[in-house]
Design a protein around this motif. Structure first.
Motif, PDB file in Angstrom:
ATOM      1  N   MET A   1      17.270 -16.296  17.887  1.00  8.75           N
ATOM      2  CA  MET A   1      17.069 -16.691  16.506  1.00  8.75           C
ATOM      3  C   MET A   1      16.214 -15.640  15.816  1.00  8.75           C
ATOM      4  O   MET A   1      15.270 -15.121  16.401  1.00  8.75           O
ATOM      5  N   ASP A   2      16.561 -15.372  14.579  1.00  5.16           N
ATOM      6  CA  ASP A   2      15.877 -14.318  13.842  1.00  5.16           C
ATOM      7  C   ASP A   2      15.845 -14.670  12.354  1.00  5.16           C
ATOM      8  O   ASP A   2      16.867 -15.027  11.779  1.00  5.16           O
ATOM      9  N   ALA A   3      14.643 -14.582  11.764  1.00  3.28           N
ATOM     10  CA  ALA A   3      14.517 -14.814  10.321  1.00  3.28           C
ATOM     11  C   ALA A   3      13.243 -14.150   9.811  1.00  3.28           C
ATOM     12  O   ALA A   3      12.270 -13.989  10.563  1.00  3.28           O
ATOM     13  N   ARG A   4      13.278 -13.765   8.540  1.00  2.00           N
ATOM     14  CA  ARG A   4      12.106 -13.125   7.925  1.00  2.00           C
ATOM     15  C   ARG A   4      12.119 -13.376   6.424  1.00  2.00           C
ATOM     16  O   ARG A   4      13.168 -13.558   5.810  1.00  2.00           O
ATOM     17  N   TYR A   5      10.915 -13.388   5.875  1.00  4.47           N
ATOM     18  CA  TYR A   5      10.729 -13.458   4.426  1.00  4.47           C
ATOM     19  C   TYR A   5      10.560 -12.022   3.947  1.00  4.47           C
ATOM     20  O   TYR A   5       9.856 -11.228   4.572  1.00  4.47           O
ATOM     21  N   VAL A   6      11.192 -11.684   2.838  1.00  3.77           N
ATOM     22  CA  VAL A   6      11.152 -10.320   2.323  1.00  3.77           C
ATOM     23  C   VAL A   6      10.521 -10.332   0.928  1.00  3.77           C
ATOM     24  O   VAL A   6      10.850 -11.178   0.095  1.00  3.77           O
ATOM     25  N   PHE A   7       9.622  -9.385   0.712  1.00  5.47           N
ATOM     26  CA  PHE A   7       8.898  -9.276  -0.554  1.00  5.47           C
ATOM     27  C   PHE A   7       8.944  -7.835  -1.048  1.00  5.47           C
ATOM     28  O   PHE A   7       9.020  -6.894  -0.262  1.00  5.47           O
ATOM     29  N   ALA A   8       8.877  -7.661  -2.358  1.00  2.00           N
ATOM     30  CA  ALA A   8       8.660  -6.346  -2.959  1.00  2.00           C
ATOM     31  C   ALA A   8       7.165  -6.280  -3.263  1.00  2.00           C
ATOM     32  O   ALA A   8       6.617  -7.187  -3.895  1.00  2.00           O
ATOM     33  N   VAL A   9       6.526  -5.232  -2.791  1.00  2.00           N
ATOM     34  CA  VAL A   9       5.084  -5.082  -2.980  1.00  2.00           C
ATOM     35  C   VAL A   9       4.803  -3.771  -3.693  1.00  2.00           C
ATOM     36  O   VAL A   9       5.302  -2.719  -3.296  1.00  2.00           O
ATOM     37  N   ARG A  10       4.032  -3.855  -4.740  1.00  2.00           N
ATOM     38  CA  ARG A  10       3.553  -2.662  -5.442  1.00  2.00           C
ATOM     39  C   ARG A  10       2.069  -2.555  -5.132  1.00  2.00           C
ATOM     40  O   ARG A  10       1.315  -3.497  -5.332  1.00  2.00           O
ATOM     41  N   PHE A  11       1.663  -1.388  -4.589  1.00  2.00           N
ATOM     42  CA  PHE A  11       0.267  -1.219  -4.197  1.00  2.00           C
ATOM     43  C   PHE A  11      -0.248   0.144  -4.623  1.00  2.00           C
ATOM     44  O   PHE A  11       0.515   1.044  -4.974  1.00  2.00           O
ATOM     45  N   ARG A  12      -1.558   0.257  -4.600  1.00  2.06           N
ATOM     46  CA  ARG A  12      -2.219   1.504  -5.007  1.00  2.06           C
ATOM     47  C   ARG A  12      -3.119   1.951  -3.882  1.00  2.06           C
ATOM     48  O   ARG A  12      -3.799   1.159  -3.247  1.00  2.06           O
ATOM     49  N   LEU A  13      -3.133   3.250  -3.649  1.00  2.00           N
ATOM     50  CA  LEU A  13      -4.066   3.834  -2.691  1.00  2.00           C
ATOM     51  C   LEU A  13      -5.273   4.351  -3.448  1.00  2.00           C
ATOM     52  O   LEU A  13      -5.137   5.062  -4.453  1.00  2.00           O
ATOM     53  N   ASP A  14      -6.435   3.956  -2.987  1.00  2.00           N
ATOM     54  CA  ASP A  14      -7.696   4.392  -3.579  1.00  2.00           C
ATOM     55  C   ASP A  14      -8.530   5.057  -2.485  1.00  2.00           C
ATOM     56  O   ASP A  14      -9.333   4.391  -1.830  1.00  2.00           O
ATOM     57  N   PRO A  15      -8.316   6.354  -2.251  1.00  2.00           N
ATOM     58  CA  PRO A  15      -9.062   7.014  -1.174  1.00  2.00           C
ATOM     59  C   PRO A  15     -10.567   6.869  -1.363  1.00  2.00           C
ATOM     60  O   PRO A  15     -11.077   6.927  -2.486  1.00  2.00           O
ATOM     61  N   THR A  16     -11.276   6.669  -0.269  1.00  2.00           N
ATOM     62  CA  THR A  16     -12.723   6.470  -0.323  1.00  2.00           C
ATOM     63  C   THR A  16     -13.503   7.691   0.148  1.00  2.00           C
ATOM     64  O   THR A  16     -14.715   7.728   0.023  1.00  2.00           O
ATOM     65  N   VAL A  17     -12.805   8.680   0.663  1.00  2.00           N
ATOM     66  CA  VAL A  17     -13.463   9.901   1.116  1.00  2.00           C
ATOM     67  C   VAL A  17     -13.539  10.879  -0.049  1.00  2.00           C
ATOM     68  O   VAL A  17     -12.537  11.099  -0.747  1.00  2.00           O
ATOM     69  N   GLY A  18     -14.711  11.441  -0.271  1.00  2.00           N
ATOM     70  CA  GLY A  18     -14.892  12.379  -1.375  1.00  2.00           C
ATOM     71  C   GLY A  18     -13.925  13.552  -1.303  1.00  2.00           C
ATOM     72  O   GLY A  18     -13.655  14.084  -0.233  1.00  2.00           O
TER      73      GLY A  18
END
Length: 123
Positions: A1-18
């Motif tokens: 048996m196999d099933a999954r929920y699928v989402f579209a995700v919009r994300f932002r990277l905010d680097p923390t290293v100077g």
């Protein structure tokens, strides 16, 4: 048996290293979450998080997704419930065994109430 929920995700990277930056810093991707087996802990994910094929509490779900991705999530949109026939049959059986939990008269009404028309059966 196999099933999954699928989402579209919009994300932002905010680097923390100077001195580190990324261009572009916003991305959209497909996120999948495995569906728990019907009757096992977590199997009611659809009931607890979806309504008529949409996320029912967008802010809460965005926070959960941020924790999972460890990134700033700008938006999350539910796209589909991908399943095989065996999982879908087991899901229907489990729902049908306790329709009162869903406050409905039929399995198809329950599936429509939470998943809308987003069920995609894979062969």
């Amino acid at each position: 048996m196999d099933a999954r929920y699928v989402f579209a995700v919009r994300f932002r990277l905010d680097p923390t290293v100077g001195g580190v930056s990324v261009e572009p810093n916003e991305f959209e991707t497909r996120l999948s979450r495995d569906a728990d087996l019907p009757g096992e802990e977590g199997w009611l994910f659809f009931r607890d998080n979806l309504w008529r094929g949409e996320i029912n509490d967008e802010r809460h779900f965005r926070r959960l997704t941020e924790e999972a991705l460890d990134a700033t999530v700008l938006s999350v949109e539910y796209r589909a419930f991908e399943t095989d026939e065996e999982y879908l049959d087991a899901l229907k059986d489990e729902i049908g065994a306790d329709l009162a939990t869903f406050n409905d008269d039929s399995v198809s009404a329950v599936l429509n109430k939470y998943l809308g028309s987003s069920i995609e059966v894979q062969e």
